[in-house]
Enzyme design. Structure first.
Site, PDB file in Angstrom:
ATOM      1  N   GLU A   1     -70.956  49.838  59.720  1.00 38.77           N
ATOM      2  CA  GLU A   1     -71.907  49.447  60.766  1.00 38.77           C
ATOM      3  C   GLU A   1     -71.969  50.527  61.841  1.00 38.77           C
ATOM      4  O   GLU A   1     -71.092  50.580  62.714  1.00 38.77           O
ATOM      5  CB  GLU A   1     -71.462  48.142  61.419  1.00 38.77           C
ATOM      6  CG  GLU A   1     -71.370  46.970  60.473  1.00 38.77           C
ATOM      7  CD  GLU A   1     -71.557  45.659  61.203  1.00 38.77           C
ATOM      8  OE1 GLU A   1     -72.505  44.943  60.871  1.00 38.77           O
ATOM      9  OE2 GLU A   1     -70.782  45.376  62.136  1.00 38.77           O
TER      10      GLU A   1
ATOM     11  N   GLU B   1     -67.929  45.235  68.361  1.00 35.35           N
ATOM     12  CA  GLU B   1     -67.891  44.496  69.629  1.00 35.35           C
ATOM     13  C   GLU B   1     -66.463  44.087  69.984  1.00 35.35           C
ATOM     14  O   GLU B   1     -66.104  44.002  71.150  1.00 35.35           O
ATOM     15  CB  GLU B   1     -68.841  43.293  69.549  1.00 35.35           C
ATOM     16  CG  GLU B   1     -70.298  43.757  69.597  1.00 35.35           C
ATOM     17  CD  GLU B   1     -71.285  42.875  68.860  1.00 35.35           C
ATOM     18  OE1 GLU B   1     -70.958  41.714  68.562  1.00 35.35           O
ATOM     19  OE2 GLU B   1     -72.392  43.369  68.556  1.00 35.35           O
TER      20      GLU B   1
ATOM     21  N   GLY C   1     -77.892  45.491  66.541  1.00 34.18           N
ATOM     22  CA  GLY C   1     -78.689  44.751  67.520  1.00 34.18           C
ATOM     23  C   GLY C   1     -79.736  45.579  68.242  1.00 34.18           C
ATOM     24  O   GLY C   1     -80.301  45.144  69.243  1.00 34.18           O
TER      25      GLY C   1
ATOM     26  N   HIS D   1     -64.860  44.385  64.155  1.00 29.37           N
ATOM     27  CA  HIS D   1     -66.274  44.563  64.516  1.00 29.37           C
ATOM     28  C   HIS D   1     -66.332  45.455  65.764  1.00 29.37           C
ATOM     29  O   HIS D   1     -65.459  45.373  66.627  1.00 29.37           O
ATOM     30  CB  HIS D   1     -66.910  43.197  64.786  1.00 29.37           C
ATOM     31  CG  HIS D   1     -68.400  43.253  64.927  1.00 29.37           C
ATOM     32  ND1 HIS D   1     -69.019  43.721  66.069  1.00 29.37           N
ATOM     33  CD2 HIS D   1     -69.399  42.934  64.066  1.00 29.37           C
ATOM     34  CE1 HIS D   1     -70.330  43.675  65.898  1.00 29.37           C
ATOM     35  NE2 HIS D   1     -70.587  43.206  64.694  1.00 29.37           N
TER      36      HIS D   1
ATOM     37  N   LYS E   1     -71.976  35.678  65.787  1.00 27.98           N
ATOM     38  CA  LYS E   1     -71.414  36.149  67.068  1.00 27.98           C
ATOM     39  C   LYS E   1     -71.257  34.964  68.037  1.00 27.98           C
ATOM     40  O   LYS E   1     -70.953  33.868  67.610  1.00 27.98           O
ATOM     41  CB  LYS E   1     -72.280  37.256  67.667  1.00 27.98           C
ATOM     42  CG  LYS E   1     -72.626  38.355  66.676  1.00 27.98           C
ATOM     43  CD  LYS E   1     -73.220  39.554  67.353  1.00 27.98           C
ATOM     44  CE  LYS E   1     -73.728  40.529  66.305  1.00 27.98           C
ATOM     45  NZ  LYS E   1     -74.035  41.841  66.862  1.00 27.98           N
TER      46      LYS E   1
ATOM     47  N   ASN F   1     -73.255  37.016  60.636  1.00 29.57           N
ATOM     48  CA  ASN F   1     -72.339  36.972  61.775  1.00 29.57           C
ATOM     49  C   ASN F   1     -73.105  36.395  62.954  1.00 29.57           C
ATOM     50  O   ASN F   1     -73.953  37.069  63.538  1.00 29.57           O
ATOM     51  CB  ASN F   1     -71.852  38.399  62.080  1.00 29.57           C
ATOM     52  CG  ASN F   1     -71.029  38.481  63.351  1.00 29.57           C
ATOM     53  OD1 ASN F   1     -70.589  37.461  63.882  1.00 29.57           O
ATOM     54  ND2 ASN F   1     -70.820  39.692  63.838  1.00 29.57           N
TER      55      ASN F   1
ATOM     56  N   SER G   1     -79.039  45.989  62.193  1.00 30.97           N
ATOM     57  CA  SER G   1     -80.493  45.734  62.230  1.00 30.97           C
ATOM     58  C   SER G   1     -81.108  45.524  60.850  1.00 30.97           C
ATOM     59  O   SER G   1     -82.242  45.951  60.602  1.00 30.97           O
ATOM     60  CB  SER G   1     -81.216  46.856  62.982  1.00 30.97           C
ATOM     61  OG  SER G   1     -80.768  46.910  64.328  1.00 30.97           O
TER      62      SER G   1
HETATM   63  C1  PEP Z   1     -73.551  42.729  63.380  1.00 27.82           C
HETATM   64  O1  PEP Z   1     -73.360  41.982  64.314  1.00 27.82           O
HETATM   65  O2  PEP Z   1     -72.609  43.024  62.641  1.00 27.82           O
HETATM   66  C2  PEP Z   1     -74.890  43.242  63.175  1.00 27.82           C
HETATM   67  C3  PEP Z   1     -75.092  44.092  62.198  1.00 27.82           C
HETATM   68  O3  PEP Z   1     -75.875  42.819  64.022  1.00 27.82           O
HETATM   69  P1  PEP Z   1     -77.469  43.009  63.839  1.00 27.82           P
HETATM   70  O4  PEP Z   1     -77.803  42.658  62.414  1.00 27.82           O
HETATM   71  O5  PEP Z   1     -78.071  42.090  64.833  1.00 27.82           O
HETATM   72  O6  PEP Z   1     -77.759  44.462  64.103  1.00 27.82           O
END
Ligand code: PEP
Length: 249
Positions: A163, A95, A169, A93, A11, A9, A209
């Site tokens: 998640e 976000e 992040g 997601h 983003k 992703n 992460s």
């Molecule tokens: C994500 O954006 O779904 C995500 C898991 O980000 P990251 O791997 O940077 O934690």
């Protein structure tokens, strides 16, 4: 068996020069034994899909509108993503849920539209830090699954990404036992809701992460079928070890 999937992703990251990373990934990984997906910003979707045409690496959108067309300035319909070459779309997601106040009902309506447009949805669920500390993790996930998944879910049209919001992040990752507990809970929930083998066969991704250094132990967890990867999907050199770890799992 659920399909293994390494989903990137990007983003709101990436302009034309960053297509080089996808080109490098295609060259480094011409024949992956697992599914590989990149979800770039909408501005790059069409060009990325062209670049990855005839390769096993799929492309996807990061969101879609619930309607097929109309007066929705700035939004993108599921059919438009498919027209731009997407095979997948990420929905719900954290976000999107936070920045755009997306409710479970909103996510479900978008999922129905995406499935109708023949996209595979990646529906995201996960608890905040406060919810985990309050002991509400499984309750929150159950409510998100119940509200966000439409009845028409199959293992072909839907993937679930767990998640934890606090792990996205941040460099923080739940313990292996915590990842195990939530994925087993999600699998049981899906088994109970959907007929025949659907619940068993839906792919479950862990996201938050994931890096080359922790991917192998996460992929060893029983109901983890892959990862949704943010930051580490932006560079070929970071994403490739995660793909290799999934192949080896
Ligand atoms: C994500 O954006 O779904 C995500 C898991 O980000 P990251 O791997 O940077 O934690």
């Amino acid at each position: 068996m659920p399909r293994k999937l390494a989903a990137g992703n990007w983003k709101m990251n990436g302009c034309s020069p960053d297509l080089t990373e996808a080109r490098r990934l295609r060259e480094a990984c011409p024949d992956p034994s697992v599914g590989v997906l990149i979800c770039p910003p909408a501005t790059l979707l069409s060009r990325l899909s062209d670049l990855l045409q005839d390769s096993p690496i799929a492309t996807g959108g990061q969101d879609c509108h619930a309607n097929g067309n109309g007066a929705h300035t700035g939004d993108i319909a599921a059919g438009m993503l498919a027209d731009a070459g997407a095979a997948f779309v990420i929905l719900g997601h954290s976000e999107r849920r936070t920045d755009h106040a997306e409710s479970n009902d909103t996510v479900r309506a978008k999922a129905e539209a995406a499935i109708a447009a023949r996209l595979t949805t990646i529906i995201c669920v996960g608890e905040t830090k406060a919810e985990r500390e309050a002991g509400d993790t499984l309750k929150v996930i159950a409510a998100q699954l119940a509200g966000s998944l439409p009845d028409g879910v199959t293992a072909e049209n839907t993937v679930i990404a767990y998640e934890p919001v606090w792990a996205i992040g941040t460099g923080l990752v739940p313990t292996i036992d915590e990842i195990d507990e939530t994925h087993e809970f999600i699998r049981t929930h899906l088994d109970a809701r959907f007929e025949s083998d659907t619940g068993e066969e839906i792919s479950l991704l862990y996201g938050g992460s994931v890096k080359g250094s922790n991917a192998a132990e996460i992929f060893a967890v029983e109901h983890v079928n892959g990862a949704l990867v943010g930051g580490a999907s932006l560079k070929c050199d970071d994403f490739l070890p995660i793909i290799r770890a999934l192949e080896a799992s």
